[in-house]
Motif scaffolding. Structure first.
Motif, PDB file in Angstrom:
ATOM      1  N   ARG A   1     -45.094  41.929 -55.195  1.00 45.29           N
ATOM      2  CA  ARG A   1     -44.442  42.936 -56.032  1.00 45.29           C
ATOM      3  C   ARG A   1     -45.474  43.773 -56.767  1.00 45.29           C
ATOM      4  NH1 ARG A   1     -42.087  40.127 -59.971  1.00 45.29           N
ATOM      5  NH2 ARG A   1     -43.979  40.474 -61.166  1.00 45.29           N
TER       6      ARG A   1
ATOM      7  N   ILE B   1     -36.971  33.938 -55.585  1.00 43.62           N
ATOM      8  CA  ILE B   1     -36.291  35.192 -55.900  1.00 43.62           C
ATOM      9  C   ILE B   1     -36.654  35.632 -57.315  1.00 43.62           C
ATOM     10  CG2 ILE B   1     -33.992  36.136 -56.438  1.00 43.62           C
ATOM     11  CD1 ILE B   1     -33.007  34.433 -53.980  1.00 43.62           C
TER      12      ILE B   1
ATOM     13  N   SER C   1     -38.623  39.390 -57.892  1.00 46.99           N
ATOM     14  CA  SER C   1     -37.955  40.562 -58.502  1.00 46.99           C
ATOM     15  C   SER C   1     -37.945  41.760 -57.579  1.00 46.99           C
ATOM     16  CB  SER C   1     -38.614  40.977 -59.818  1.00 46.99           C
ATOM     17  OG  SER C   1     -38.790  39.899 -60.644  1.00 46.99           O
TER      18      SER C   1
ATOM     19  N   PRO D   1     -35.902  43.131 -53.598  1.00 45.79           N
ATOM     20  CA  PRO D   1     -34.939  42.722 -52.570  1.00 45.79           C
ATOM     21  C   PRO D   1     -35.521  41.561 -51.766  1.00 45.79           C
ATOM     22  CG  PRO D   1     -35.149  45.105 -52.620  1.00 45.79           C
ATOM     23  CD  PRO D   1     -36.177  44.573 -53.566  1.00 45.79           C
TER      24      PRO D   1
ATOM     25  N   SER E   1     -29.962  39.087 -55.573  1.00 47.62           N
ATOM     26  CA  SER E   1     -31.134  39.805 -55.034  1.00 47.62           C
ATOM     27  C   SER E   1     -31.350  39.615 -53.536  1.00 47.62           C
ATOM     28  CB  SER E   1     -32.447  39.434 -55.728  1.00 47.62           C
ATOM     29  OG  SER E   1     -32.435  39.857 -57.039  1.00 47.62           O
TER      30      SER E   1
END
Ligand code: MN9
Length: 299
Positions: free
Chosen positions: A96, A126, A130, A132, A159
């Motif tokens: 991310r 998940i 943070s 999809p 998510s």
């Protein structure tokens, strides 16, 4: 964003040098080659990327280099699955932080984890991602099959945007499509790409696409246009290629085919063995036949 994840993506090959080290230049070239061939996204550190044979630092290096080279031109999914949940969570956060579009993880493997344990594993990842999240279902390699009900439960976790469905159970794929019209379903076995798309998949992720992307894109477009005869004609050509490549040593053969096209495809990590001279010759034949045959299909 969610729109562009509905795409044909390569499970990125990762080239290694003869001494076993990561060939960063080759990796950059492999990303470029995929994009030049029209690929619509990259699935990084999957089975095809020899993920489970890399150190944590190497996994990060592959993620960051692919991100750097792709530079936002195509969406990127980071596969972070590991039996070391702390590692997996760290990689999810890392992906991310460097701009990945989605995070994915294979279902926990090797030990026969209870389904509740899998759910906990995904909840933890998940939270760290943070982003999809894409569940990676490949029962032939994990040794753990899941029922439609169990897959549905995973798809309902917050998510979770979709599933990479690497199974030939087309009934199960169709049922998931019926239950989840808005989730992304990636077909995972290239051999049944046309069938998976017809059963409701709205994307595909595959190892062989590193070489065959233009044909796969034509299959996707043919299915979308309702041209099932054309899709099947192209799938026949693709499967002649896949059957030959799998029998020859799949990843080694795909990498050598990159090398034949001016990209440093490199080698696989041991215990994968290098191609013999005979297998190199066979790989040249398979690639030549594929190029001729795909050009001849008028679909
Ligand atoms: O990502 C790939 N799975 C593995 C999915 O490599 C284990 C597939 O693309 C297969 O390599 C391909 C050939 O069998 O379908």
């Amino acid at each position: 964003m969610m729109k562009q994840l509905r795409a044909v993506m390569s499970a990125l090959l990762v080239p290694f040098r003869e001494d076993g080290s990561l060939d960063e230049e080759g990796l950059a070239q492999t990303v470029e080659f995929n994009i030049a061939q029209g690929i619509e996204g990259l699935y990084v550190n999957g089975s095809t990327g020899e993920n489970h044979m890399l150190s944590t630092d190497e996994k990060k290096r592959v993620l960051s280099l692919a991100r750097e080279v792709a530079g936002g031109r195509v969406p990127l999914i980071a596969q972070v699955g590991s039996l070391d949940v702390r590692e997996a969570r760290g990689l999810a956060g890392y992906a991310r932080s460097i701009g990945y579009d989605a995070v994915s993880s294979v279902t926990p493997f090797y030990y026969q984890f209870a389904f509740e344990e899998m759910v906990e594993y995904y909840r933890a990842l998940i939270e760290s991602a943070s982003l999809p999240f894409i569940v990676y279902f490949i029962p032939a390699l994990t040794g753990k099959n899941l029922s439609k009900q169990q897959l549905a439960e995973l798809l309902e976790l917050p998510s979770v945007a979709g599933i990479k469905f690497t199974s030939d159970n087309m009934f199960q794929l169709e049922r998931l499509r019926r239950l989840f019209p808005d989730k992304i379903i990636y077909n995972g076995y290239d051999e049944i790409c046309a069938s998976g798309l017809m059963a409701g998949a709205d994307g595909a992720i595959g190892s062989t696409f590193n070489i065959t992307a233009p044909v796969v894109l034509r299959i996707r477009d043919a299915v979308a246009a309702g041209n099932t005869a054309g899709a099947l004609a192209l799938q026949h050509v693709l499967n002649d290629f896949i059957e030959g490549a799998v029998a020859n040593g799949l990843y080694q053969t795909l990498k050598y085919m990159l090398t034949l096209q001016g990209v440093s495809g490199g080698l696989c990590r041991p215990p994968f063995l290098p191609l013999t001279e005979e297998r190199m010759a066979r790989a040249r034949d398979i690639l030549g036949q594929f190029k001729a045959a795909s050009g001849a299909v008028n679909a």
